[in-house]
Design a protein around this motif. Structure first.
Motif, PDB file in Angstrom:
ATOM      1  N   TYR A 317       0.825  -1.207   0.000  1.00 45.73           N
ATOM      2  CA  TYR A 317       0.000   0.000   0.000  1.00 45.73           C
ATOM      3  C   TYR A 317       0.864   1.266   0.000  1.00 45.73           C
ATOM      4  CZ  TYR A 317      -5.072   0.573   0.412  1.00 45.73           C
ATOM      5  OH  TYR A 317      -6.403   0.772   0.162  1.00 45.73           O
ATOM      6  N   LEU A 318       1.989   1.203   0.712  1.00 43.35           N
ATOM      7  CA  LEU A 318       2.892   2.359   0.747  1.00 43.35           C
ATOM      8  C   LEU A 318       3.404   2.660  -0.669  1.00 43.35           C
ATOM      9  CD1 LEU A 318       4.366   4.429   2.578  1.00 43.35           C
ATOM     10  CD2 LEU A 318       6.269   2.816   2.703  1.00 43.35           C
ATOM     11  N   THR A 319       3.671   1.604  -1.422  1.00 40.93           N
ATOM     12  CA  THR A 319       4.140   1.774  -2.796  1.00 40.93           C
ATOM     13  C   THR A 319       3.062   2.442  -3.658  1.00 40.93           C
ATOM     14  OG1 THR A 319       5.389  -0.261  -2.427  1.00 40.93           O
ATOM     15  CG2 THR A 319       5.307   0.564  -4.681  1.00 40.93           C
ATOM     16  N   VAL A 320       1.800   2.082  -3.423  1.00 46.48           N
ATOM     17  CA  VAL A 320       0.711   2.719  -4.173  1.00 46.48           C
ATOM     18  C   VAL A 320       0.649   4.218  -3.831  1.00 46.48           C
ATOM     19  CG1 VAL A 320      -1.793   2.780  -4.556  1.00 46.48           C
ATOM     20  CG2 VAL A 320      -0.624   0.575  -4.346  1.00 46.48           C
ATOM     21  N   MET A 321       0.839   4.562  -2.550  1.00 51.99           N
ATOM     22  CA  MET A 321       0.851   5.983  -2.151  1.00 51.99           C
ATOM     23  C   MET A 321       1.995   6.699  -2.860  1.00 51.99           C
ATOM     24  SD  MET A 321      -1.759   6.163  -0.426  1.00 51.99           S
ATOM     25  CE  MET A 321      -2.595   4.597  -0.632  1.00 51.99           C
ATOM     26  N   GLY A 322       3.141   6.001  -2.932  1.00 48.82           N
ATOM     27  CA  GLY A 322       4.298   6.560  -3.638  1.00 48.82           C
ATOM     28  C   GLY A 322       3.974   6.828  -5.103  1.00 48.82           C
ATOM     29  N   PRO A 385       0.613  20.546  10.983  1.00 47.77           N
ATOM     30  CA  PRO A 385       1.333  21.804  10.850  1.00 47.77           C
ATOM     31  C   PRO A 385       2.575  21.694   9.953  1.00 47.77           C
ATOM     32  CG  PRO A 385       1.074  21.151  13.174  1.00 47.77           C
ATOM     33  CD  PRO A 385       0.480  20.084  12.361  1.00 47.77           C
ATOM     34  N   GLY A 386       2.685  22.673   9.059  1.00 42.57           N
ATOM     35  CA  GLY A 386       3.869  22.743   8.198  1.00 42.57           C
ATOM     36  C   GLY A 386       3.866  21.766   7.040  1.00 42.57           C
ATOM     37  N   LEU A 387       2.783  21.039   6.862  1.00 39.26           N
ATOM     38  CA  LEU A 387       2.735  20.045   5.779  1.00 39.26           C
ATOM     39  C   LEU A 387       1.534  20.296   4.868  1.00 39.26           C
ATOM     40  CD1 LEU A 387       3.364  16.890   8.020  1.00 39.26           C
ATOM     41  CD2 LEU A 387       5.014  17.855   6.403  1.00 39.26           C
ATOM     42  N   SER A 388       1.604  19.766   3.648  1.00 42.62           N
ATOM     43  CA  SER A 388       0.450  19.805   2.744  1.00 42.62           C
ATOM     44  C   SER A 388       0.073  18.356   2.480  1.00 42.62           C
ATOM     45  CB  SER A 388       0.812  20.461   1.423  1.00 42.62           C
ATOM     46  OG  SER A 388       1.388  21.715   1.642  1.00 42.62           O
ATOM     47  N   VAL A 389      -0.688  17.793   3.404  1.00 43.00           N
ATOM     48  CA  VAL A 389      -0.955  16.357   3.362  1.00 43.00           C
ATOM     49  C   VAL A 389      -2.101  16.017   2.404  1.00 43.00           C
ATOM     50  CG1 VAL A 389      -1.684  14.375   4.761  1.00 43.00           C
ATOM     51  CG2 VAL A 389      -0.024  16.003   5.674  1.00 43.00           C
ATOM     52  N   CYS A 390      -1.884  14.964   1.613  1.00 43.78           N
ATOM     53  CA  CYS A 390      -2.914  14.375   0.755  1.00 43.78           C
ATOM     54  C   CYS A 390      -3.176  13.004   1.367  1.00 43.78           C
ATOM     55  CB  CYS A 390      -2.380  14.160  -0.660  1.00 43.78           C
ATOM     56  SG  CYS A 390      -1.711  15.644  -1.428  1.00 43.78           S
ATOM     57  N   ALA A 391      -4.405  12.716   1.758  1.00 46.96           N
ATOM     58  CA  ALA A 391      -4.598  11.458   2.487  1.00 46.96           C
ATOM     59  C   ALA A 391      -6.005  10.919   2.392  1.00 46.96           C
ATOM     60  CB  ALA A 391      -4.228  11.654   3.960  1.00 46.96           C
ATOM     61  N   LYS A 392      -6.159   9.723   2.910  1.00 44.77           N
ATOM     62  CA  LYS A 392      -7.473   9.078   3.021  1.00 44.77           C
ATOM     63  C   LYS A 392      -7.477   8.257   4.298  1.00 44.77           C
ATOM     64  CE  LYS A 392     -11.534   7.797   1.767  1.00 44.77           C
ATOM     65  NZ  LYS A 392     -11.886   7.935   3.194  1.00 44.77           N
ATOM     66  N   THR A 393      -8.594   8.363   5.011  1.00 44.60           N
ATOM     67  CA  THR A 393      -8.750   7.541   6.219  1.00 44.60           C
ATOM     68  C   THR A 393      -9.422   6.223   5.853  1.00 44.60           C
ATOM     69  OG1 THR A 393     -10.892   8.577   6.550  1.00 44.60           O
ATOM     70  CG2 THR A 393      -9.065   9.424   7.862  1.00 44.60           C
ATOM     71  N   GLY A 394      -9.375   5.299   6.767  1.00 44.61           N
ATOM     72  CA  GLY A 394     -10.112   4.051   6.618  1.00 44.61           C
ATOM     73  C   GLY A 394     -10.533   3.564   7.986  1.00 44.61           C
ATOM     74  N   PHE A 411       0.391  11.008   1.626  1.00 47.74           N
ATOM     75  CA  PHE A 411       1.733  11.559   1.425  1.00 47.74           C
ATOM     76  C   PHE A 411       1.685  13.067   1.597  1.00 47.74           C
ATOM     77  CE2 PHE A 411      -0.593  10.949  -2.485  1.00 47.74           C
ATOM     78  CZ  PHE A 411      -0.537  12.192  -3.092  1.00 47.74           C
ATOM     79  N   ASN A 412       2.871  13.652   1.760  1.00 48.64           N
ATOM     80  CA  ASN A 412       2.944  15.100   1.810  1.00 48.64           C
ATOM     81  C   ASN A 412       3.206  15.593   0.385  1.00 48.64           C
ATOM     82  OD1 ASN A 412       3.175  17.712   3.029  1.00 48.64           O
ATOM     83  ND2 ASN A 412       5.369  17.577   2.625  1.00 48.64           N
ATOM     84  N   MET A 413       2.420  16.576  -0.080  1.00 50.24           N
ATOM     85  CA  MET A 413       2.520  16.996  -1.473  1.00 50.24           C
ATOM     86  C   MET A 413       3.775  17.825  -1.724  1.00 50.24           C
ATOM     87  SD  MET A 413      -0.542  18.606  -3.693  1.00 50.24           S
ATOM     88  CE  MET A 413      -0.417  20.289  -3.174  1.00 50.24           C
ATOM     89  N   ASN A 414       4.167  18.570  -0.686  1.00 49.51           N
ATOM     90  CA  ASN A 414       5.292  19.481  -0.794  1.00 49.51           C
ATOM     91  C   ASN A 414       6.611  18.732  -1.001  1.00 49.51           C
ATOM     92  OD1 ASN A 414       7.309  21.304  -0.254  1.00 49.51           O
ATOM     93  ND2 ASN A 414       6.120  22.363   1.324  1.00 49.51           N
TER      94      ASN A 414
END
Ligand SMILES: [Zn+2]
Length: 450
Positions: A317-322, A385-394, A411-414
């Motif tokens: 799953y981490l690879t898919v986020m990557g 704080p300080g991040l631009s997070v792109c995410a999904k909960t489950g 992941f963090n977009m920045n």
């Protein structure tokens, strides 16, 4: 003349038989050599059943996680460093199969697969990891008493900076009876993904439907499929993909999955590698399982939002986020930065390696924007704080009456902090609770590495 041919025939047969024997011996010694040599009776490597003569394992900042002193294997004196890096480093007796002390014992002891010999200098080779003991410590503390896994990697380089599995134990003490402590849940387990799987359904939709972004479905506290109800926590009304992802609407994604069809959803689950065992530095992870064959319509609805029989592996799953972060093509995660011989010669340095293009750049960028919107509109940026997070909960349902698993992936977009992450906390309830908190704490610590 006849006698000559018989003699040559005999010689030929003898040569063939000899060659087969030689080949078999070489083959067996190559494939089993490791087992023969690592057999606990071999006193070069094991003494009283524990591994000795192995080189150091250090984290990305040179913090020694394990070393050998006077023939004895020593772990880091800090309790949290020891327990949070244990599943990566491995235990003394080889119970943690995916731990480097077991999976890479030949590298650590300097055993040469071809010659079958150990390097002249004692102490073996040192392994420098990409992991940060500091970040691992923060992640494990954040998980608290929950079982689960946390993985964070740099999606530009592939360096895994955090890999934690809980429950864990102190390797300087005897392990508990519970066999579960020897499993690295990040590598060797698979979990129902719950709503995080809506990302996979979204990828399949964006890749195959021309109107994926504009088509709408109606949520009336859920939807009815062939007389059976798929419920949703709210009455979301008519929605597009972007809104449905941000609100995590079950009615939307179940209808979308049914319209995509089992074959299309299966194709994308396979393409994303969710049905294959991911690998990290030659260590095989457990495969997930998305099997939509002979599925009823209503079950396809459930499967499209990560229930039914869906199972995913955290590393996969981490690879898919990557891949979502990296325009559809993931950098493969790795743990070993380099290997240094006892006489200080560096070899086996890792390099950045990519998966194939898992989905189009356009799909990746559209989904990235939607995941960003999910965080800013639903969870709130102030929580990161300080991040631009792109995410999904489950919030992954397990069995009736049992608290669901809590997931937070993304992941963090920045580009300043190119970090992708997967957090799963078992039986911890809503993803927006425990897993989200663990993710933020871990990311704040990982940010300090840049
Ligand atoms: Zn809904």
């Amino acid at each position: 003349m006849k006698q000559m041919s018989l003699r040559s025939m005999f010689l030929l047969l003898f040569t063939i038989a000899f060659s087969i024997g030689l080949f078999a011996l070489c083959y067996l010694s190559f494939t089993n050599g490791d087992d023969w040599t690592s057999f606990p009776a071999n006193r070069h490597i094991y003494k009283n059943g524990t591994i000795v003569n192995a080189g150091d394992i250090t984290d990305r900042d040179g913090v020694v996680l394990a070393t050998t002193e006077e023939g004895k294997r020593i772990y880091n004196p800090d309790f949290y460093i020891r327990v949070s890096t244990l599943h990566a480093v491995g235990d003394l007796k080889g119970f943690i199969k995916t731990g480097l002390s077991t999976s890479h014992w030949d590298t650590l002891t300097g055993y040469n697969r071809v010659t079958g010999l150990f390097s002249a200098k004692s102490g073996g080779n040192n392994i420098e990891l990409t992991l940060s003991a500091k970040v691992n410590t923060v992640a494990l503390k954040a998980l608290g008493n929950y079982s689960g896994a946390v993985g964070v990697y740099n999606y530009k380089t592939g360096e895994v900076v955090c890999m934690v599995s809980s429950p864990t134990y102190d390797p300087t003490k005897e392990g508990k009876e519970d066999k579960g402590i020897y499993i690295n849940r990040f590598l060797s387990s698979s979990y129902p993904p719950g709503s995080t799987f809506k990302l996979v359904t979204a990828i399949a939709a964006l890749e195959t439907l021309d109107d994926a972004e504009t088509r709408t479905y109606v949520c009336d506290h859920g939807t009815t499929v062939e007389g059976e109800t798929i419920s949703c926590m709210s009455k979301h009304g008519e929605m597009t993909l972007r809104e449905a992802l941000a609100k995590s609407c079950n009615a939307y994604f179940s209808q979308l999955a049914i319209d995509l069809g089992a074959d299309t959803l299966q194709k994308y689950a396979d393409k994303l590698g969710l049905n294959s065992a991911a690998e990290i530095d030659g260590i095989k992870a457990k495969s997930g399982r998305i099997d939509l064959s002979n599925i009823r319509k209503v079950d396809l609805g459930w499967a499209g939002m990560g229930q039914y029989t869906d199972l995913v592996n955290p590393l996969g799953y981490l690879t898919v986020m990557g891949a979502i972060a990296n325009e559809g093509k993931a950098v493969k995660p790795y743990l070993i930065e380099s290997v240094t011989s006892a006489d200080g010669i560096k070899f086996g340095s890792s390099s950045t390696d990519y998966t194939s293009q898992l989905f189009s750049r356009t799909t990746a960028n559209k989904l990235k924007e939607m995941m960003r919107y999910t965080v800013s509109s639903t969870y709130g940026d102030h929580r990161f704080p300080g991040l631009s997070v792109c995410a999904k909960t489950g919030t992954a349902e397990v069995d009736e009456g049992i608290t669901p698993h809590s997931w937070f992936v993304g992941f963090n977009m920045n580009d300043d902090y190119p970090l992708a992450f997967v957090v799963v906390a078992e039986n911890a309830g809503a993803g927006v609770g425990v897993a989200r908190t663990v993710a933020n704490k871990t990311l704040q610590a990982a940010k300090e590495l840049f």
